[in-house]
Design a protein around this motif. Structure first.
Motif, PDB file in Angstrom:
ATOM      1  N   GLY A 125      -8.278 -16.168  26.272  1.00  0.00           N
ATOM      2  CA  GLY A 125      -7.069 -16.507  27.007  1.00  0.00           C
ATOM      3  C   GLY A 125      -7.273 -17.694  27.927  1.00  0.00           C
ATOM      4  N   VAL A 126      -8.408 -17.734  28.602  1.00  0.00           N
ATOM      5  CA  VAL A 126      -8.715 -18.866  29.483  1.00  0.00           C
ATOM      6  C   VAL A 126      -8.865 -20.144  28.667  1.00  0.00           C
ATOM      7  CG1 VAL A 126     -10.481 -19.829  31.025  1.00  0.00           C
ATOM      8  CG2 VAL A 126      -9.711 -17.480  31.330  1.00  0.00           C
ATOM      9  N   GLY A 127      -9.472 -20.046  27.489  1.00  0.00           N
ATOM     10  CA  GLY A 127      -9.576 -21.212  26.616  1.00  0.00           C
ATOM     11  C   GLY A 127      -8.209 -21.713  26.182  1.00  0.00           C
ATOM     12  N   SER A 128      -7.319 -20.788  25.880  1.00  0.00           N
ATOM     13  CA  SER A 128      -5.945 -21.145  25.514  1.00  0.00           C
ATOM     14  C   SER A 128      -5.238 -21.854  26.663  1.00  0.00           C
ATOM     15  CB  SER A 128      -5.170 -19.874  25.127  1.00  0.00           C
ATOM     16  OG  SER A 128      -3.784 -20.120  25.064  1.00  0.00           O
ATOM     17  N   ALA A 129      -5.407 -21.341  27.880  1.00  0.00           N
ATOM     18  CA  ALA A 129      -4.764 -21.945  29.046  1.00  0.00           C
ATOM     19  C   ALA A 129      -5.342 -23.324  29.352  1.00  0.00           C
ATOM     20  CB  ALA A 129      -4.932 -21.022  30.260  1.00  0.00           C
ATOM     21  N   LEU A 130      -6.645 -23.483  29.152  1.00  0.00           N
ATOM     22  CA  LEU A 130      -7.280 -24.791  29.371  1.00  0.00           C
ATOM     23  C   LEU A 130      -6.746 -25.809  28.366  1.00  0.00           C
ATOM     24  CD1 LEU A 130      -9.447 -26.406  30.941  1.00  0.00           C
ATOM     25  CD2 LEU A 130     -11.102 -25.672  29.200  1.00  0.00           C
ATOM     26  N   SER A 131      -6.569 -25.379  27.125  1.00  0.00           N
ATOM     27  CA  SER A 131      -6.009 -26.251  26.097  1.00  0.00           C
ATOM     28  C   SER A 131      -4.584 -26.667  26.452  1.00  0.00           C
ATOM     29  CB  SER A 131      -6.023 -25.527  24.746  1.00  0.00           C
ATOM     30  OG  SER A 131      -5.307 -26.247  23.773  1.00  0.00           O
ATOM     31  N   ALA A 132      -3.786 -25.722  26.913  1.00  0.00           N
ATOM     32  CA  ALA A 132      -2.396 -26.021  27.279  1.00  0.00           C
ATOM     33  C   ALA A 132      -2.331 -27.009  28.439  1.00  0.00           C
ATOM     34  CB  ALA A 132      -1.668 -24.734  27.642  1.00  0.00           C
ATOM     35  N   LYS A 133      -3.226 -26.856  29.391  1.00  0.00           N
ATOM     36  CA  LYS A 133      -3.228 -27.761  30.547  1.00  0.00           C
ATOM     37  C   LYS A 133      -3.596 -29.187  30.125  1.00  0.00           C
ATOM     38  CE  LYS A 133      -4.934 -28.237  35.293  1.00  0.00           C
ATOM     39  NZ  LYS A 133      -3.639 -28.072  35.964  1.00  0.00           N
ATOM     40  N   HIS A 134      -4.606 -29.315  29.284  1.00  0.00           N
ATOM     41  CA  HIS A 134      -5.016 -30.645  28.816  1.00  0.00           C
ATOM     42  C   HIS A 134      -3.937 -31.284  27.946  1.00  0.00           C
ATOM     43  CE1 HIS A 134      -8.941 -30.998  30.523  1.00  0.00           C
ATOM     44  NE2 HIS A 134      -9.433 -29.938  29.903  1.00  0.00           N
ATOM     45  N   SER A 135      -3.264 -30.465  27.160  1.00  0.00           N
ATOM     46  CA  SER A 135      -2.231 -30.972  26.258  1.00  0.00           C
ATOM     47  C   SER A 135      -0.899 -31.196  26.956  1.00  0.00           C
ATOM     48  CB  SER A 135      -2.028 -29.996  25.090  1.00  0.00           C
ATOM     49  OG  SER A 135      -3.226 -29.783  24.394  1.00  0.00           O
ATOM     50  N   LYS A 136      -0.815 -30.721  28.207  1.00  0.00           N
ATOM     51  CA  LYS A 136       0.434 -30.818  28.978  1.00  0.00           C
ATOM     52  C   LYS A 136       1.597 -30.144  28.248  1.00  0.00           C
ATOM     53  CE  LYS A 136      -0.732 -34.929  31.693  1.00  0.00           C
ATOM     54  NZ  LYS A 136      -2.177 -34.900  31.396  1.00  0.00           N
ATOM     55  N   ASN A 137       1.289 -29.032  27.585  1.00  0.00           N
ATOM     56  CA  ASN A 137       2.315 -28.249  26.901  1.00  0.00           C
ATOM     57  C   ASN A 137       2.849 -27.168  27.836  1.00  0.00           C
ATOM     58  OD1 ASN A 137       1.917 -29.661  24.516  1.00  0.00           O
ATOM     59  ND2 ASN A 137       0.348 -28.237  23.783  1.00  0.00           N
ATOM     60  N   ASP A 138       4.099 -26.814  27.671  1.00  0.00           N
ATOM     61  CA  ASP A 138       4.677 -25.724  28.458  1.00  0.00           C
ATOM     62  C   ASP A 138       4.352 -24.403  27.780  1.00  0.00           C
ATOM     63  OD1 ASP A 138       6.085 -24.186  30.262  1.00  0.00           O
ATOM     64  OD2 ASP A 138       8.031 -24.550  29.308  1.00  0.00           O
ATOM     65  N   VAL A 139       3.083 -24.023  27.880  1.00  0.00           N
ATOM     66  CA  VAL A 139       2.607 -22.792  27.249  1.00  0.00           C
ATOM     67  C   VAL A 139       1.960 -21.914  28.312  1.00  0.00           C
ATOM     68  CG1 VAL A 139       0.988 -21.796  25.597  1.00  0.00           C
ATOM     69  CG2 VAL A 139       2.209 -23.896  25.016  1.00  0.00           C
ATOM     70  N   LEU A 140       2.478 -20.720  28.454  1.00  0.00           N
ATOM     71  CA  LEU A 140       1.861 -19.734  29.337  1.00  0.00           C
ATOM     72  C   LEU A 140       1.010 -18.804  28.484  1.00  0.00           C
ATOM     73  CD1 LEU A 140       1.537 -18.078  31.980  1.00  0.00           C
ATOM     74  CD2 LEU A 140       3.624 -16.845  31.316  1.00  0.00           C
ATOM     75  N   THR A 141      -0.199 -18.539  28.950  1.00  0.00           N
ATOM     76  CA  THR A 141      -1.069 -17.589  28.274  1.00  0.00           C
ATOM     77  C   THR A 141      -1.124 -16.291  29.066  1.00  0.00           C
ATOM     78  OG1 THR A 141      -2.458 -19.318  27.296  1.00  0.00           O
ATOM     79  CG2 THR A 141      -3.426 -17.128  27.498  1.00  0.00           C
TER      80      THR A 141
END
Length: 298
Positions: free
Chosen positions: A124-140
């Motif tokens: 889950g933390v890896g998913s959130a880190l990916s979303a932050k770098h990608s600047k996607n509106d994705v909540l994990t």
């Protein structure tokens, strides 16, 4: 009592009762030995789960622990696919290869359910880190039990999420037991929010005594705030059935009969059923429907 469960949330109570019926059907049929995998039921813990779907967006992602049936249903995944999976059928959500503890349905946002305690938190933390770098509106969402708070990876993940301000909602479902061991024999306090507090993380707590209005508003805050920074939500609940299986575990471990009777009486779904008699009829109808589905795969 109706003030605690106002009728404006009837559609959510119906979903909670439907989850209860699903699990009761599994418990009733499991003794036939056709579901050849362990099952970890959440009977007694369903009261808050219908709110997940209400605030969960299509692009969001969820990583679950082994006790994943209710989360699977909360995300509107296909119940027949879960039943087929429990029977090892090729029509199951993982073609019968995963079983109860490895559920996933990517179209609904359930990325993974993993039986190794605490391991899905890191994903889950890896998913959130990916979303932050990608600047996607994705909540994990990272969903786990109080036992996972005793794993080293849990503390490493909280530290990393807090340091990088990751868009993640940690949901810790605290039922006070790890298998059959009470928290008092495992930890110094029954308060999991002390861990995120040490990392300066925003945290909230709800329990089965709270009015549903408070539960809904707290969940809404958590989902909103966690899109910008890590948030920790502790949910106090009580598991009425055994850790693994279809029975009630009063003959082993730390749980007493008096404790079980107390929590059975204050169980939120039982209270909903007592306030709104029409829900009892819904439970009966849904349970029969799910039993018929189970027998289809036996």
């Amino acid at each position: 009592m109706q003030d605690k469960y106002p009728d404006q949330y009837m559609y959510l109570y119906k979903d909670a009762v439907k989850m209860r019926a699903f699990q009761l059907a599994i418990a009733d049929e499991y003794h036939n030995q056709k579901m050849r995998c362990p099952v970890h039921l959440s009977i007694g813990q369903e009261y808050w789960l219908p709110l997940v779907k209400k605030f969960f967006q299509k692009t969001d992602r969820c990583f679950s622990s082994h006790r994943s049936h209710s989360m699977y249903l909360a995300l509107a995944c296909d119940p027949e696919s879960l039943i087929a999976e429990l029977h090892g059928s090729a029509f199951g959500s993982l073609q019968g290869l995963g079983g109860s503890m490895h559920l996933k349905e990517l179209d609904s946002g359930l990325e993974a359910s993993i039986p190794i305690v605490g391991s899905s938190i890191a994903l889950g933390v890896g998913s959130a880190l990916s979303a932050k770098h990608s600047k996607n509106d994705v909540l994990t969402i990272s969903y786990f039990g109080d036992g996972a708070c005793e794993e080293g990876i849990f503390h490493e993940c909280l530290n990393l999420a807090a340091l990088y301000k990751l868009p993640i909602l940690f949901i810790c479902e605290n039922n006070s037991y790890s298998c059959n061991t009470h928290y008092s024999n495992r930890q110094t306090a029954n308060d999991m929010t002390r861990f995120p507090l040490s990392h300066g993380m925003t945290n909230f707590k709800i329990n089965n005594f709270d009015p549903y209005l408070f539960i809904e508003s707290t969940m809404e805050k958590c989902f909103s705030l966690a899109r910008d920074r890590p948030v920790f939500l502790e949910i106090s609940s009580y598991r009425l059935y055994e850790h693994c299986g279809h029975l009630i575990d009063l003959d082993r471990g730390d749980r007493t009969y008096d404790e079980y009777l107390y929590y059975q009486r204050i169980d939120p779904v039982n209270q909903m059923l007592s306030i709104y008699p029409n829900l009892k009829n819904d439970e009966t109808i849904w349970k029969k429907y799910y039993i018929d589905l189970i027998r289809k795969y036996e």
